[in-house]
Motif scaffolding. Structure first.
Motif, PDB file in Angstrom:
ATOM      1  N   VAL A  26      19.019  10.207  62.296  1.00 34.33           N
ATOM      2  CA  VAL A  26      19.570  10.742  61.055  1.00 34.33           C
ATOM      3  C   VAL A  26      19.086  12.173  60.890  1.00 34.33           C
ATOM      4  O   VAL A  26      18.076  12.569  61.480  1.00 34.33           O
ATOM      5  CB  VAL A  26      19.128   9.925  59.814  1.00 34.33           C
ATOM      6  N   GLY A  27      19.812  12.935  60.109  1.00 29.45           N
ATOM      7  CA  GLY A  27      19.412  14.319  59.876  1.00 29.45           C
ATOM      8  C   GLY A  27      19.782  14.744  58.478  1.00 29.45           C
ATOM      9  O   GLY A  27      20.642  14.146  57.816  1.00 29.45           O
ATOM     10  N   GLY A  28      19.126  15.772  58.021  1.00 23.40           N
ATOM     11  CA  GLY A  28      19.473  16.354  56.725  1.00 23.40           C
ATOM     12  C   GLY A  28      18.947  15.571  55.544  1.00 23.40           C
ATOM     13  O   GLY A  28      19.426  15.736  54.433  1.00 23.40           O
ATOM     14  N   ASN A  29      17.980  14.712  55.767  1.00 25.73           N
ATOM     15  CA  ASN A  29      17.437  13.950  54.641  1.00 25.73           C
ATOM     16  C   ASN A  29      15.950  14.226  54.492  1.00 25.73           C
ATOM     17  O   ASN A  29      15.291  14.694  55.420  1.00 25.73           O
ATOM     18  CB  ASN A  29      17.639  12.452  54.874  1.00 25.73           C
ATOM     19  N   ASP A  30      15.445  13.933  53.302  1.00 24.35           N
ATOM     20  CA  ASP A  30      14.034  14.156  53.022  1.00 24.35           C
ATOM     21  C   ASP A  30      13.341  12.854  52.647  1.00 24.35           C
ATOM     22  O   ASP A  30      13.982  11.905  52.207  1.00 24.35           O
ATOM     23  CB  ASP A  30      13.875  15.150  51.866  1.00 24.35           C
ATOM     24  N   HIS A  87       9.136  15.917  52.474  1.00 19.70           N
ATOM     25  CA  HIS A  87       9.077  16.253  53.891  1.00 19.70           C
ATOM     26  C   HIS A  87      10.417  15.963  54.551  1.00 19.70           C
ATOM     27  O   HIS A  87      11.165  15.096  54.114  1.00 19.70           O
ATOM     28  CB  HIS A  87       7.982  15.444  54.577  1.00 19.70           C
ATOM     29  N   ASN A  88      10.648  16.681  55.623  1.00 23.39           N
ATOM     30  CA  ASN A  88      11.876  16.489  56.387  1.00 23.39           C
ATOM     31  C   ASN A  88      11.888  15.092  57.003  1.00 23.39           C
ATOM     32  O   ASN A  88      10.939  14.701  57.680  1.00 23.39           O
ATOM     33  CB  ASN A  88      11.902  17.566  57.493  1.00 23.39           C
ATOM     34  N   GLY A  89      12.948  14.361  56.762  1.00 24.98           N
ATOM     35  CA  GLY A  89      12.997  12.978  57.243  1.00 24.98           C
ATOM     36  C   GLY A  89      13.846  12.775  58.481  1.00 24.98           C
ATOM     37  O   GLY A  89      14.127  11.633  58.854  1.00 24.98           O
ATOM     38  N   ALA A  90      14.280  13.851  59.124  1.00 22.59           N
ATOM     39  CA  ALA A  90      15.153  13.707  60.295  1.00 22.59           C
ATOM     40  C   ALA A  90      14.403  13.025  61.435  1.00 22.59           C
ATOM     41  O   ALA A  90      13.205  13.227  61.602  1.00 22.59           O
ATOM     42  CB  ALA A  90      15.640  15.076  60.753  1.00 22.59           C
ATOM     43  N   HIS A 147       9.531  15.144  62.762  1.00 22.13           N
ATOM     44  CA  HIS A 147       8.450  15.966  62.223  1.00 22.13           C
ATOM     45  C   HIS A 147       7.672  15.223  61.154  1.00 22.13           C
ATOM     46  O   HIS A 147       6.646  15.683  60.700  1.00 22.13           O
ATOM     47  CB  HIS A 147       9.014  17.260  61.612  1.00 22.13           C
ATOM     48  N   TYR A 148       8.219  14.096  60.721  1.00 20.34           N
ATOM     49  CA  TYR A 148       7.593  13.373  59.626  1.00 20.34           C
ATOM     50  C   TYR A 148       6.269  12.774  60.089  1.00 20.34           C
ATOM     51  O   TYR A 148       6.185  12.170  61.149  1.00 20.34           O
ATOM     52  CB  TYR A 148       8.520  12.277  59.094  1.00 20.34           C
ATOM     53  N   ARG A 149       5.238  12.916  59.261  1.00 19.72           N
ATOM     54  CA  ARG A 149       3.902  12.523  59.701  1.00 19.72           C
ATOM     55  C   ARG A 149       3.488  11.132  59.261  1.00 19.72           C
ATOM     56  O   ARG A 149       2.393  10.685  59.558  1.00 19.72           O
ATOM     57  CB  ARG A 149       2.870  13.550  59.220  1.00 19.72           C
ATOM     58  N   GLY A 150       4.350  10.449  58.524  1.00 22.53           N
ATOM     59  CA  GLY A 150       4.023   9.087  58.094  1.00 22.53           C
ATOM     60  C   GLY A 150       4.165   8.100  59.239  1.00 22.53           C
ATOM     61  O   GLY A 150       4.432   8.469  60.379  1.00 22.53           O
ATOM     62  N   LEU A 151       4.015   6.823  58.910  1.00 24.56           N
ATOM     63  CA  LEU A 151       4.042   5.811  59.962  1.00 24.56           C
ATOM     64  C   LEU A 151       5.417   5.674  60.593  1.00 24.56           C
ATOM     65  O   LEU A 151       5.530   5.327  61.751  1.00 24.56           O
ATOM     66  CB  LEU A 151       3.595   4.461  59.398  1.00 24.56           C
ATOM     67  N   ASP A 152       6.456   5.910  59.843  1.00 26.61           N
ATOM     68  CA  ASP A 152       7.795   5.732  60.374  1.00 26.61           C
ATOM     69  C   ASP A 152       8.751   6.533  59.488  1.00 26.61           C
ATOM     70  O   ASP A 152       8.647   6.456  58.270  1.00 26.61           O
ATOM     71  CB  ASP A 152       8.159   4.231  60.326  1.00 26.61           C
ATOM     72  N   PRO A 153       9.643   7.303  60.084  1.00 25.00           N
ATOM     73  CA  PRO A 153      10.557   8.082  59.240  1.00 25.00           C
ATOM     74  C   PRO A 153      11.738   7.270  58.716  1.00 25.00           C
ATOM     75  O   PRO A 153      12.520   7.776  57.916  1.00 25.00           O
ATOM     76  CB  PRO A 153      11.047   9.179  60.183  1.00 25.00           C
ATOM     77  N   GLU A 154      11.860   6.034  59.140  1.00 25.92           N
ATOM     78  CA  GLU A 154      12.993   5.239  58.667  1.00 25.92           C
ATOM     79  C   GLU A 154      12.564   4.516  57.397  1.00 25.92           C
ATOM     80  O   GLU A 154      12.159   3.362  57.417  1.00 25.92           O
ATOM     81  CB  GLU A 154      13.411   4.245  59.750  1.00 25.92           C
ATOM     82  N   VAL A 155      12.639   5.256  56.276  1.00 23.61           N
ATOM     83  CA  VAL A 155      12.096   4.750  55.030  1.00 23.61           C
ATOM     84  C   VAL A 155      13.229   4.496  54.052  1.00 23.61           C
ATOM     85  O   VAL A 155      13.783   5.418  53.475  1.00 23.61           O
ATOM     86  CB  VAL A 155      11.115   5.769  54.409  1.00 23.61           C
TER      87      VAL A 155
END
Lengths: 1020, 504
Positions: free
Chosen positions: A881-885, A939-942, A982-990
């Motif tokens: 995915v792109g363009g999401n935060d 943060h950027n969620g792509a 680039h997302y630093r959390g455990l998983d960008p699929e939130v």
């Protein structure tokens, strides 16, 4: 099969039984049909003499017999293979080799109340076969679709086994429930957690309103039509699928160890004007401390799947059945606390009662699921959040085996202890879902079909809380058990009458039908404390000793839907296509004023390549299509239109004696009506250079008259009415390209799809034009509103202060003034965040808030790659995915002692050290660096994820050639292999969000596992 | 399927068309209005106003700012929304009752109808008085709003007070003059004639003081107020509990000496219970108790809480030697020997003093009773005590009947000191105000008693400067002591509601 049966007779060939049934004496032609690639016999192939009604179907060994004259053309077709036309040259034994179709144009695809050849479909639909679904090896059907359908976004709320997914088609179009409707073998189901992906023959995703309007009120969010595997006449076929995998976390947050933590805390205390809590000596003794994540990680958690399939039949009856087990252990928590198991049995069969004219049968699945889970919810019930926030300076266990206690703060609790004590719950569901049908041809071309189905589920839940003390304010002095049972029954009865006729080049198909649905839910439960035997195994109410704490509840609810619908399908010479439909739905959820709604649709298509002037070598097929339609949505609670008087929580105890009160619970709205979703879709399907298929769609979906709880002022004094209001637009384009080609012994397939969606809220029904969160303390108990729906903005966009770097020194603070020279942040000190004074009034407050992010992806995409050579096969699936935060709310800023990730090393700690991350404090700085919601959280969620890599080898091709097998394939798969982000959390699929229209909030995410899987497919 | 297929009715609620028919329905409608008395915690005016007064600081945890906002007059997001919602809900339910009462068939039992109606008027007045004291400028609603017509402008406080006074007058007139001893136990907490008269006195004193008026718009005069208060003093059967300590469970000499939850002094008492048993939606527990409890620890005999509303040392030292009210009202951490046992943790604005009245106790704590210490504390709150009535009597009679005023004051002081040696000669209203501060400390009266003496007095008392900036408090005169109207409610009003002065 239910679907083919409702289709035009021309498509019925599969049901013919190998005998010619027209009488003129012909000569008998016999032959066999084989797969061109591997030479295996193909049963169930339709053989038809062109221009006649004579037909036959190949048997289990691929053989057939048919009456034919020399010179006649025989048409050989099988779903998924390229159609062949051959001239009968003599009375010879024929061997016909069919090649796998790369375009699927002649495939039957499922549409509402019927099926159509893919070629002539005028809507925006996507067809996936079982092969596509099983590649992801997901336990849920939704997840197995991830990345495979342009315009479909599947996002996990949590990676915990059995937890639900967010599934949206073409963006969020409602403030309410945005899940699509699933139709399983003709039966409408709101939830398909009972389905094992390996039982599915195909999935058709219907995205545009012209396709879905035939389901009227039920399909405003799109339709997912699922067809389970059906039997075929011929020899008994047995298949066995087995896989076993090991799961581990793909990522770990890089949290501070105890010594690093001590240093940062010292700095925070100093910055907040306090005394550093750790002396030099005590710092040195801290060491690494506790790694809470590691302590709660269950390494090599197994995931298993076993499925045994049996199918076959004769000329009168066919069946397909399967028995399967899926089990997935969680990767986080404590052993046994997080897992999902499903055992299911399915049987589908069809019987001819009278020739080919009257048929009956059933599709039936029984599923038994058991689930246990740790908290993945809000800040108060999120076990992962506890692990990520706990300070690393106290142990998991004390020397005596008891849980370690924080010495830092009285309200800090041991997160492992919290899982142990507070996460004892299980859910067991037994579900029977399926339908029986009768299909009768009344006169040639006129068929009647009646289908009655039920979805019956019993859901048992059980929870236990032991006596425990985790902290001064976190304890439970009385063990308790609670038990609850739901019984939900939905029945659905559809009746359709279809008339299909060809007049010269005109083909017409008329359908009228009725549908009725009723839901009844019962729910009873209770709880009691002070158990005689206080453990989870004995957590039943009757084990409780304290009668005064006995609680019981019981409810019953029901709703119903009554519908009438009709449709016309018209095609001229398979060149010009027209579809029109109209549905009328009545729902118990609306009052007499607006109980019924009408939902029309029109669509048209033009198969340009059937025009002689467009016949080129490079363009093999081109269909241009467009459609318009309306759908409705009634997914609100029951009786929202009605004035009701409620007693719940209206008690008062005069001297301890309970009196029950009652007052109106809301403002009624007798004019409440349907939410309407209207959609225009324009697109084309093309085949280029024989092997390349392209599908393109442009759409605009407008949802109006949302069913919203009216934003009324509290001075009204009672519950707000549900009203119609609000308007949202989703528009976008979708593109899918697939290429398959056989180069000698090598078959290569490459596919890609991408969808762009723009979501804009048009009108919210109040002067402010804003829909606020149902609740503000999502990130922490005192946080201000951080997302909203507002006119002109994407739904659920992030709303906060903008920041412009960090104040490096006092001069910068002094210089940050309004034009009039008034200091804007007089309370700031160097190292604090500079907030943008958007309205220029010299004060940083709520009126400076603006859009600081958007959780809705602007692009969703997927790629697939496959290759086969001799017995080897390889496939790779990617999605992104792109363009999401994403709002990273993992660290709770209202608890100063919470741990940090090592990203904190990038904080400001002296002039020039950082211009992005403020100094550390105890969260009490007057500047409120984190206490006010700002883009610091956003943060950027792509991301781009390698979802699966599968490598298989079929031993049948080499070692086991002589064995009486069709397939003996061994494979190894990697799932969730790698994620680029680039997302630093455990998983960008939130997917998480409190309101159904909010998402992208990371409160500490249960990670999706990375899995390595070994498996076996055997067929004989 | 026929048409009936789509016609269903709910099983767990009645429709409005089928309700308001029997006396039982009327009673339920009335109880629903009572049940809002318990909506508590952040919506409790006593806690809010104590923190805003000079006697308490915000307290709580270092990272909490919910309580702080009242202490320091910080404008926070939706500050006071709990109170706003609570009072309008109560007003709505009383209005619904009054709107429908004539539909109920009482079959000749006019006494019951009259009593219920009077109670509904009492409750509406009660809610309006809290609402208008806090917010000053509020919309006046005397019946439920019609759908779609929600934007009601604020009205002058005069007309709100005029409604309050006439509601209370009707309640006082129509409720039976049953003395305390004659009230059945199961009716404790019901609005009585005495409660209505005592509240009239309070309303009169507040309105005439704060707005500097001679009477309530001709509806209720000083003479009326004196008559009402005198009636309570002479005829209600309510009286002082002999020993001040025994008024409150936390300071009682023993569990048996405790005067009880519905004792002879509680002229109007809000009823709480632990029977919500941990279900926070029940809203029948006393949530102020967990808020003011000592933060995060059990120091027997006290139970734990969140440490809000830490007590200003100055209050503790205002009690004269020998005044039993000091130890009955305030927990002194050092004074009660907790110096080494007490752990400060993340207690904010720690002063060494906590509220003692209504602090939760370890004995019969809600956890042990099967509830939760958070939601199910159960000590009843005495909204109006007989001692307050006596002090109102003293204040009202001060000019016209100094002897009577002196006599009422003496009663209060004699009890406090257990002797007659500590009597003072009453010569000014200030003395009564000082006495009220001590007698009614931490019971939610102080802030309003300051305001009715004028904002200058309020500012002088509330402003606090300290070496520790945590304790710096400055009363914002621009607000006139009114609280801010919740921002969300203003936004929802489409521009109709105006924020109070000083809070814009």
């Amino acid at each position: 099969c239910s679907l083919a049966a409702a289709a035009p007779p021309a498509l019925h060939a599969a049901a013919y039984n190998g005998k010619a049934y027209t009488l003129p004496v012909k000569q008998t032609l016999t032959g066999r049909v084989l797969d061109a690639k591997n030479g295996s016999p193909l049963p169930g192939v339709n053989i038809l003499i062109k221009g006649t009604t004579r037909g036959a179907v190949s048997g289990a060994d691929g053989s057939f017999a048919i009456q034919a004259d020399p010179g006649e053309i025989i048409v050989v077709s099988l779903v998924g293979y390229n159609k062949q036309e051959l001239q009968v040259k003599g009375l010879t034994q024929m061997t016909i080799r069919l090649t796998v179709s790369s375009t699927g144009l002649d495939e039957l695809v499922v549409v509402g109340y019927g099926a159509q050849k893919k070629k002539v479909v005028t809507g925006a639909t996507v067809h996936l076969s079982n092969d596509d679904l099983v590649k992801n090896h997901s336990v849920s059907v939704e997840q197995s679709l991830q990345g495979q359908v342009p315009g479909v976004q599947v996002t996990s709320n949590s990676g915990q086994p059995g937890d639900a997914m967010k599934f949206t088609i073409r963006g969020i179009g409602t403030n309410g429930d945005s899940r699509p409707l699933y139709i399983v073998d003709g039966f409408p189901a709101e939830d398909i957690s009972f389905l094992n992906p390996s039982d599915i023959a195909s999935v058709d995703v219907l995205k545009d309103a012209a396709s879905t309007a035939i389901y009227g009120t039920r399909a405003a969010n799109g339709l997912v039509m699922i067809t389970t595997k059906k039997g075929r006449a011929g020899k008994m076929s047995v298949s066995l699928d087995a896989s076993y995998g090991l799961q581990n976390p793909a990522r770990k947050l890089d949290l501070l160890n105890a010594q690093q933590y001590g240093n940062i805390m010292n700095e925070a205390y100093i910055n907040s004007g306090g005394v550093p809590p750790y002396s030099k000596d005590s710092l040195a003794k801290l060491g690494a401390g506790t790694d809470w994540q590691k302590a709660a990680t269950l390494s090599n958690a197994p995931i298993q799947h076993y499925s045994l399939g049996l199918s076959g039949g004769n000329e009168h009856s066919v069946f397909s059945s399967s028995l399967s087990y899926q089990g997935q252990q969680g990767i986080m928590g404590l052993p046994g606390r997080s897992n999902f198991e499903r055992t299911s049995f399915r049987i589908n069969s069809e019987h001819k009662l009278y020739k080919d004219l009257i048929k009956t049968g059933e599709n039936l699945t029984y599923a038994h699921t058991r689930q246990r889970g740790i908290g993945t919810g809000n800040i108060y019930n999120n076990s992962i959040r506890g692990l990520l926030n706990a300070s690393p300076v106290f142990p998991v266990h004390n020397a005596d085996g008891s849980y370690g206690k924080s010495q830092t703060a009285t309200d800090e609790i041991n997160p492992i202890g919290a899982i142990d004590y507070t996460q004892n719950n299980k859910t067991i569901t037994d579900r029977l879902i399926g339908n029986i049908f009768l299909d009768a041809t009344i006169i040639n071309g006129l068929t009647f079909r009646s289908e009655y189905g039920i979805d019956l589920s019993y859901n048992y839940n059980n929870a236990f809380i032991p006596v425990y003390v985790l902290g001064a304010n976190n304890s439970n002095l009385h063990s308790s058990a609670s038990q609850g049972m739901y019984r939900n029954l939905t029945w659905n009865w559809d009746n359709t009458l279809t008339y299909q006729r060809t007049f010269g080049k005109h083909n017409i198909n008329l359908m009228v039908g009725t549908a009725a649905k009723k839901y009844e839910g019962y729910n009873v439960g209770g709880s009691m404390t002070d158990l005689i035997i206080a453990d989870f195994d004995h957590a039943v109410i009757s084990n409780g000793r304290n009668d005064s704490t006995r609680k019981v509840y019981g409810t019953r609810s029901t709703n119903a839907l009554q519908s009438y619908f009709s449709r016309v399908l018209y095609s001229f010479n398979e060149k010009y296509l027209l579809t029109a439909s109209l549905r009328r739905d009545g729902s118990t959820r609306f009052g007499a004023n607006n109980r019924y709604g009408y939902f029309p649709s029109f669509s048209a298509g033009w198969i340009a390549t059937n025009e002689s002037f467009l016949h080129t070598n490079w363009l093999n097929f081109l269909k241009i299509r467009g459609g318009w339609g309306q759908n409705g949505n009634d997914r609100i609670g029951d009786f929202r239109y009605l004035a009701t008087v409620n007693s719940t929580y209206r008690y008062y105890y005069f001297n301890g004696e309970k009196s029950i009160g009652a007052s109106p619970d809301k403002i009624p709205n007798p004019d409440l009506k349907w939410e309407t979703s209207e959609q225009v879709d324009l697109g084309f399907d093309a085949t280029l250079l024989k092997d390349v298929t392209v599908t393109f769609d442009w759409y605009r979906k407008t949802t109006r008259d949302w069913l919203v709880t009216a934003p009324i002022p509290d001075l009204v004094g009672t519950g707000a009415p549900t009203i119609n209001g609000g308007n949202i637009e989703n528009k976008g384009i979708e593109l899918g390209i697939n290429y398959t080609h056989q180069f000698g012994e090598v078959t290569i397939g490459v596919g890609g799809n991408i969808a762009f969606n723009k979501n804009t809220v048009i009108s919210i029904p109040n002067q402010e034009g804003v829909l606020h969160p149902s609740y503000n303390g999502v990130l922490s108990s005192n946080m201000d509103e951080y997302y909203r729906a507002q006119n002109g903005m994407p739904i659920g966009y992030f709303y906060g202060l903008k920041t412009a770097g960090i104040f490096q020194n006092q001069q910068e603070i002094d210089a940050y003034t309004t034009k009039g020279g008034k200091k804007i942040q007089p309370d700031a000190v160097p190292g604090d965040v500079r907030f943008v004074d958007l309205n220029g009034d010299g004060v940083i407050d709520g009126s400076d808030k603006t859009e600081v992010g958007d959780p809705n992806p602007k692009q969703t995409y997927g790629f697939s790659l496959s290759a086969a050579w001799r017995g080897f096969d390889l496939s790779v699936l990617l999605n992104g995915v792109g363009g999401n935060d994403i709002v990273d709310g993992t660290r709770a800023y209202d608890r100063s002692y919470n741990n940090y990730t090592t990203a904190i090393f990038g904080r400001w700690h002296g002039e020039g050290t950082s211009n992005t991350m403020p100094r550390v404090t105890l969260g009490d700085e007057p500047n409120n660096n984190y206490r006010r919601f700002s883009d610091l959280y956003v943060h950027n969620g792509a991301f781009l994820r390698i979802k699966s890599i599968n490598l298989g080898y079929d031993l049948k091709k080499t070692l086991l050639k002589r064995w009486p097998l069709e397939q003996f394939r061994l494979y190894v798969s990697g799932l969730n292999v790698f994620t680029f982000t680039h997302y630093r959390g455990l998983d960008p699929e939130v997917g998480y969000g409190i309101d159904s229209w909010s998402s992208g909030t990371d409160l500490g995410y249960y990670p999706q596992p990375r899995t390595i899987l070994f498996g076996l497919n055997v067929k004989f | 399927c026929g048409k009936k297929f789509l016609e269903t009715l709910p099983v767990d609620t009645v429709t409005e068309d089928d309700f308001y028919k029997t006396p039982a329905d009327a009673y339920q409608a009335l109880v629903s209005a009572y049940s809002v008395l318990n909506w508590d915690g952040y919506g409790n005016i006593a806690l809010t106003s104590e923190i805003a007064s000079d006697d308490c600081f915000g307290g709580g945890g270092n990272s909490d700012n919910g309580w702080n906002q009242w202490d320091k007059s910080i404008k926070m997001n939706d500050l006071n929304s709990a109170a706003w919602t609570k009072y309008f809900t109560g007003i709505y339910r009383a209005n619904v009752f009054l709107q429908n009462i004539d539909k109920v068939k009482f079959n000749g039992d006019d006494a019951t109808k009259k009593r219920y109606t009077a109670e509904a008027h009492f409750l509406r007045a009660y809610y309006y008085f809290d609402l208008v004291r806090m917010f000053g400028n509020v919309p006046l609603l005397t019946k439920p709003l019609e759908p779609g017509n929600y934007n009601i402008p604020q009205t002058s406080a005069d007309s709100v007070y005029s409604l309050i006074a006439s509601d209370l007058k009707q309640a006082a007139a129509d409720l039976a003059p049953t003395p305390y001893a004659g009230i059945p136990k199961g009716e404790s907490g019901r609005a009585s004639k005495w409660a209505a008269e005592a509240l009239l006195g309070r309303v009169f004193l507040y309105y005439t003081g704060y707005y500097n008026k001679p009477d309530i718009a001709g509806v209720f005069t000083q003479t009326d107020a004196i008559a009402a208060i005198e009636d309570v003093i002479n005829n209600s059967g309510y009286s002082l509990v002999p020993k001040y300590n025994n008024l409150f469970r936390a300071s009682a000499e023993s569990t048996t000496a405790y005067a009880g939850q519905n004792n002879q002094e509680g002229v109007f008492t809000i009823q709480y219970t632990y029977l919500g048993m941990g279900d926070q939606n029940q809203n029948n527990g006393n949530r102020v108790q967990v808020m003011i409890g000592i933060r995060g620890q059990v120091l027997a005999p006290y139970y734990k809480g969140w440490g809000a509303a830490t007590v200003n040392e100055a209050l503790y030292h205002s009690f004269a030697p020998g005044d039993s009210r000091q130890s009955a009202s305030v927990i002194s951490v050092d004074g009660e020997g907790f110096t080494s046992a007490y752990a400060k943790g993340d207690q904010a604005m720690y002063t060494g003093y906590f509220c003692k009245k209504y602090t939760p106790l370890k004995d019969k704590n809600a956890d042990d009773l099967g509830g939760s210490f958070q939601w199910d504390n159960f000590d009843n709150y005495m909204v109006i005590r007989f001692a307050d009535v006596l002090l109102m009597g003293a204040e009202l009679n001060l000019a016209a009947n100094a002897g009577k005023a002196q006599q009422y004051l003496d009663k209060v002081r004699d009890r406090a000191f257990h002797d007659q040696a500590h009597r003072i000669t009453l010569s000014s209203k200030v003395q009564i105000m000082d006495e009220r501060r001590l007698e009614l400390s931490l019971e939610g009266q102080r802030y309003w008693d300051l305001l009715r003496q004028g904002t200058a007095v309020a500012k002088q008392s509330i402003d606090n400067t300290s070496a520790n900036p945590q304790f710096n408090v400055s009363f914002r005169t621009a607000t006139n002591g009114l609280f801010s109207i919740p921002e969300t409610q203003i936004n929802l009003s489409n521009g109709t509601l105006k924020q109070n002065k000083g809070w814009e």
